[in-house]
Design a protein around this motif. Structure first.
Motif, PDB file in Angstrom:
ATOM      1  N   LEU A 159      16.269 -18.045 -18.603  1.00  0.00           N
ATOM      2  CA  LEU A 159      16.004 -18.865 -17.414  1.00  0.00           C
ATOM      3  C   LEU A 159      14.535 -19.274 -17.321  1.00  0.00           C
ATOM      4  N   GLN A 160      14.334 -20.507 -16.883  1.00  0.00           N
ATOM      5  CA  GLN A 160      13.004 -21.047 -16.621  1.00  0.00           C
ATOM      6  C   GLN A 160      12.901 -21.426 -15.142  1.00  0.00           C
ATOM      7  N   MET A 161      11.647 -21.602 -14.683  1.00  0.00           N
ATOM      8  CA  MET A 161      11.475 -21.962 -13.273  1.00  0.00           C
ATOM      9  C   MET A 161      12.072 -23.334 -12.981  1.00  0.00           C
ATOM     10  N   SER A 162      12.064 -24.218 -13.979  1.00  0.00           N
ATOM     11  CA  SER A 162      12.626 -25.558 -13.767  1.00  0.00           C
ATOM     12  C   SER A 162      14.140 -25.539 -13.648  1.00  0.00           C
ATOM     13  N   ALA A 167      14.147 -16.481  -9.552  1.00  0.00           N
ATOM     14  CA  ALA A 167      13.076 -15.676  -8.972  1.00  0.00           C
ATOM     15  C   ALA A 167      12.285 -15.027 -10.097  1.00  0.00           C
ATOM     16  N   ALA A 168      11.062 -14.564  -9.735  1.00  0.00           N
ATOM     17  CA  ALA A 168      10.203 -13.908 -10.720  1.00  0.00           C
ATOM     18  C   ALA A 168       9.424 -12.797 -10.045  1.00  0.00           C
ATOM     19  N   VAL A 169       9.259 -11.698 -10.741  1.00  0.00           N
ATOM     20  CA  VAL A 169       8.470 -10.567 -10.269  1.00  0.00           C
ATOM     21  C   VAL A 169       7.470 -10.213 -11.356  1.00  0.00           C
ATOM     22  N   ALA A 170       6.424  -9.470 -10.966  1.00  0.00           N
ATOM     23  CA  ALA A 170       5.368  -9.118 -11.910  1.00  0.00           C
ATOM     24  C   ALA A 170       4.765  -7.781 -11.495  1.00  0.00           C
ATOM     25  N   PRO A 210       9.978 -16.799  -5.474  1.00  0.00           N
ATOM     26  CA  PRO A 210       9.122 -17.696  -4.693  1.00  0.00           C
ATOM     27  C   PRO A 210       7.873 -16.966  -4.165  1.00  0.00           C
ATOM     28  N   LYS A 211       7.205 -17.573  -3.182  1.00  0.00           N
ATOM     29  CA  LYS A 211       5.947 -17.031  -2.683  1.00  0.00           C
ATOM     30  C   LYS A 211       6.146 -15.612  -2.150  1.00  0.00           C
ATOM     31  N   PRO A 212       5.371 -14.645  -2.687  1.00  0.00           N
ATOM     32  CA  PRO A 212       5.593 -13.240  -2.305  1.00  0.00           C
ATOM     33  C   PRO A 212       4.812 -12.865  -1.045  1.00  0.00           C
ATOM     34  N   GLU A 213       5.008 -11.627  -0.629  1.00  0.00           N
ATOM     35  CA  GLU A 213       4.309 -11.055   0.528  1.00  0.00           C
ATOM     36  C   GLU A 213       3.564  -9.805   0.056  1.00  0.00           C
ATOM     37  N   LYS A 268      -8.450   8.338   7.463  1.00  0.00           N
ATOM     38  CA  LYS A 268      -7.769   9.351   6.649  1.00  0.00           C
ATOM     39  C   LYS A 268      -6.856   8.648   5.673  1.00  0.00           C
ATOM     40  N   ASN A 269      -7.458   8.073   4.645  1.00  0.00           N
ATOM     41  CA  ASN A 269      -6.723   7.260   3.685  1.00  0.00           C
ATOM     42  C   ASN A 269      -6.805   7.913   2.317  1.00  0.00           C
ATOM     43  N   GLY A 270      -6.095   8.977   2.113  1.00  0.00           N
ATOM     44  CA  GLY A 270      -6.111   9.631   0.808  1.00  0.00           C
ATOM     45  C   GLY A 270      -5.448   8.773  -0.240  1.00  0.00           C
ATOM     46  N   ASP A 271      -4.200   8.344   0.030  1.00  0.00           N
ATOM     47  CA  ASP A 271      -3.457   7.491  -0.901  1.00  0.00           C
ATOM     48  C   ASP A 271      -3.397   6.083  -0.325  1.00  0.00           C
ATOM     49  N   ILE A 272      -3.824   5.105  -1.123  1.00  0.00           N
ATOM     50  CA  ILE A 272      -3.795   3.694  -0.730  1.00  0.00           C
ATOM     51  C   ILE A 272      -2.847   2.974  -1.681  1.00  0.00           C
ATOM     52  N   SER A 273      -1.891   2.240  -1.097  1.00  0.00           N
ATOM     53  CA  SER A 273      -0.904   1.530  -1.907  1.00  0.00           C
ATOM     54  C   SER A 273      -0.970   0.041  -1.600  1.00  0.00           C
ATOM     55  N   CYS A 274      -0.732  -0.761  -2.667  1.00  0.00           N
ATOM     56  CA  CYS A 274      -0.614  -2.217  -2.537  1.00  0.00           C
ATOM     57  C   CYS A 274       0.806  -2.595  -2.916  1.00  0.00           C
ATOM     58  N   ILE A 275       1.525  -3.254  -2.006  1.00  0.00           N
ATOM     59  CA  ILE A 275       2.941  -3.591  -2.197  1.00  0.00           C
ATOM     60  C   ILE A 275       3.085  -5.111  -2.190  1.00  0.00           C
ATOM     61  N   VAL A 276       3.791  -5.654  -3.204  1.00  0.00           N
ATOM     62  CA  VAL A 276       4.095  -7.081  -3.281  1.00  0.00           C
ATOM     63  C   VAL A 276       5.607  -7.217  -3.288  1.00  0.00           C
ATOM     64  N   ARG A 277       6.143  -7.994  -2.331  1.00  0.00           N
ATOM     65  CA  ARG A 277       7.589  -8.112  -2.143  1.00  0.00           C
ATOM     66  C   ARG A 277       8.071  -9.515  -2.479  1.00  0.00           C
ATOM     67  N   ASN A 278       9.290  -9.560  -3.076  1.00  0.00           N
ATOM     68  CA  ASN A 278       9.996 -10.807  -3.327  1.00  0.00           C
ATOM     69  C   ASN A 278      11.143 -10.884  -2.347  1.00  0.00           C
TER      70      ASN A 278
END
Length: 601
Positions: free
Chosen positions: A111-114, A139-142, A167-170, A210-220
């Protein structure tokens, strides 16, 4: 029973019933919901024919819809065609073995985006056509990465980055217990040429949190999936502030201020002492320096003035050179006794005119008091196609007369002057410089004379038929007053005209000056006028008749002042134009010789 009954009706062909169609027995179904798949993977677009059967002469066409139809894959029983569409080579496949079970689905590979969009499944045979629509969402994830940027003030800077989403993630930053971070977050999102989104987010984490663990989450949101990356921040990583550091900076500031104050007071004291010790010799040196500067400025000013003087003298030299060149074409000019106004009297030498009115009272009908010259100027082409050009220069003494006009007129206007009395000169056919009520005209001539600062008492007239121009010079200033174009091919004659009040003026009547020396303009500057009776300028021979004048329009004056043709000629000394054995124009412009001063002035 119903199916058999419909078949009977169709076989009997009853015309009153609707024609039978197999399309009422078969239907085509796709997917009621969009088909979602990740870019790079394979996907099956469902299409089911009911009831399940393989029809003879069946054709299957898959195409993508949008602004138009794009063929994706085509199958036909006739010729056993099974071809993918352009742009889908090696990426499409039909399940031919499952056609008998009604499976018309299409497998789309890699599959391609087109590929995102709506597709149509069409099943056709010679008797009917069915279609179904399926929507494909790609859809695409990374993967997600967190970078430590280092200290930022009292905290640590973090960056979360991920590229290849659709599409555009959060994007979200969370801390312990999955709570959103309560701090400033800067997020930038861009889209590349393949329509995939990339996201970069920055945040500064402080130790107070009190930020011992910091996480970055990207959602589709389309796939309802997410990717995340986490980092653990211990207390040792945050910048530490020593309690002695503040005291050091305070002490350093106090020492710096004290050192600055000491330096300022020391500099002030030294400056005052230096001012008191300034000696008389230093003051003298300063004076000498200023004197040299002043002298240099004065010298520069003198050089500037000298340069301006040289420029002015150069302009004056160029102006006088043009005047001398025009004067080198000086020719004798006399007035025709038969071509004048009856109230005008021409002097014996044929050069001067005076108004003798018939009555002493005011003129009831003023007429143009015009006297025309005997000599004419013409420019023509002879039979050899050679061009003969006439030039002529003569001078007229106007003195302090307030009303006069001089220049050249055409042969047509001359004939009218001879045959009748003119109330005024016609609009066309003459070119002149004049004075009326103390003002010169045309207006530009009056402006030029005012700029020269010297009122001309002798006017030089230069007719150049090669350039088709007529120029007027102030002989007193040796400067050009006015240059006007001369048009037409007629023969041109000099003329003089005075006003009706000229006889009451204090000045002398108008007169054409005889041929004079080259130093005549300098003498005129000293005397201010030309002496008509000067023994150094011999009288011109009596004028010849008109026929002779036409044969030799502008010959030199006869007398001891007339130089020989070979004596220092000016450029273009002699130009002769002949036509049918007759001389049309012959001009000789020698440089006048310097007259010897006679005893007694």
């Amino acid at each position: 029973m119903a199916t058999r009954w419909w078949l009977c009706v169709c076989s009997l062909g009853i015309p009153l019933l609707v024609p039978c169609s197999l399309s009422e027995k078969f239907s085509l179904a796709g997917s009621p919901r969009p088909v979602v798949e990740v870019v790079g993977r394979d996907v099956v677009l469902p299409c089911q024919l009911s009831p399940a059967s393989r029809l003879p002469s069946m054709e299957v066409l898959w195409r993508k819809t949008g602004s138009g139809f794009i063929p994706v894959h085509k199958y036909s029983d006739e010729g056993s065609q099974d071809l993918p569409g352009e742009g889908y080579q090696t990426r499409t496949e039909l399940f031919l073995q499952e056609f008998s079970s009604g499976n018309i689905s299409l497998k789309l590979k890699r599959l391609q985006m087109s590929d995102d969009g709506k597709y149509q499944c069409l099943v056709m045979n010679p008797e009917w056509t069915q279609e179904a629509t399926i929507e494909l969402r790609v859809a695409a994830v990374a993967p997600v990465f967190i970078d430590v940027l280092g200290p930022r003030g009292q905290g640590i800077g973090l960056a979360c980055r991920s590229t290849g989403w659709f599409p555009k993630p959060e994007l979200l930053w969370v801390g312990e217990n999955w709570q959103n971070l309560a701090m400033e977050i800067v997020t930038n999102m861009v889209q590349d040429r393949e329509n995939l989104y990339g996201v970069v987010s920055h945040v500064t984490v402080t130790k107070g949190e009190k930020n011992g663990d910091i996480s970055c989450i990207v959602r589709n949101g389309l796939l309802q999936t997410e990717q995340r990356s986490a980092i653990h921040l211990s207390g040792d990583i945050f910048p530490r502030v020593s309690p002695w550091l503040a005291a050091f900076w305070v002490l350093f500031t106090l020492v710096f201020i004290a050192a600055g104050a000491c330096a300022y007071f020391g500099y002030t004291a030294k400056r005052k002492a230096s001012q008191k010790k300034r000696s008389k010799e230093e003051a003298l040196l300063l004076f000498e320096s200023e004197k040299k500067t002043t002298e240099a400025e004065c010298q520069e000013l003198r050089e500037t003035i000298e340069a301006l003087r040289n420029v002015l003298e150069s302009d004056k030299a160029v102006r006088e050179l043009a005047f001398r060149r025009a004067r080198s074409y000086m020719v004798p000019v006399t007035l025709h006794p038969d071509c004048k106004h009856p109230e005008l009297t021409i002097s014996k030498d044929g050069r001067g005119i005076q108004h003798d009115p018939a009555s002493l009272g005011p003129a009831t009908s003023p007429e143009a008091l015009v006297a025309v010259g005997r000599e004419g100027f013409v420019s023509r082409k002879d039979h050899d196609r050679e061009r003969g050009v006439c030039r002529g220069y003569w001078e007229v003494e106007v003195g302090n007369s307030l009303d006069w006009k001089l220049g050249v007129l055409s042969e047509t206007v001359r004939d009218r002057v001879r045959q009748e009395r003119l109330e005024r000169l016609p609009e066309g056919g003459f070119w002149a410089l004049g004075r009326s009520e103390g003002l010169y005209y045309p207006r530009e001539a009056n402006t030029m004379i005012q700029n020269l600062g010297v009122r001309p008492t002798v006017i030089g007239v230069y007719l150049d038929l090669e350039r088709e121009s007529l120029s007027f010079y102030s002989v007193n200033s040796m400067a050009l007053i006015l240059e006007i174009p001369v048009e037409g091919s007629e023969k041109l004659f000099p003329f003089l005209s005075i006003g009706h009040a000229a006889g009451q003026d204090q000045g002398k009547p108008l007169s054409i000056c005889p041929l004079s020396d080259w130093d005549f303009p300098q003498k005129l500057r000293v005397s201010g006028s030309v002496s008509q009776g000067d023994s150094r300028v011999p009288a011109q021979t009596p004028a010849v008749n008109e026929g002779e004048g036409e044969k030799n329009n502008t010959g030199p004056a006869v007398g001891k002042t007339a130089p020989s043709p070979g004596q220092h000629p000016a450029p273009g000394d002699k130009e002769v134009e002949k036509k049918q054995g007759k001389v049309i124009c012959e001009r000789i412009f020698p440089k006048p010789p310097v007259h010897e001063m006679e005893d007694g002035g």
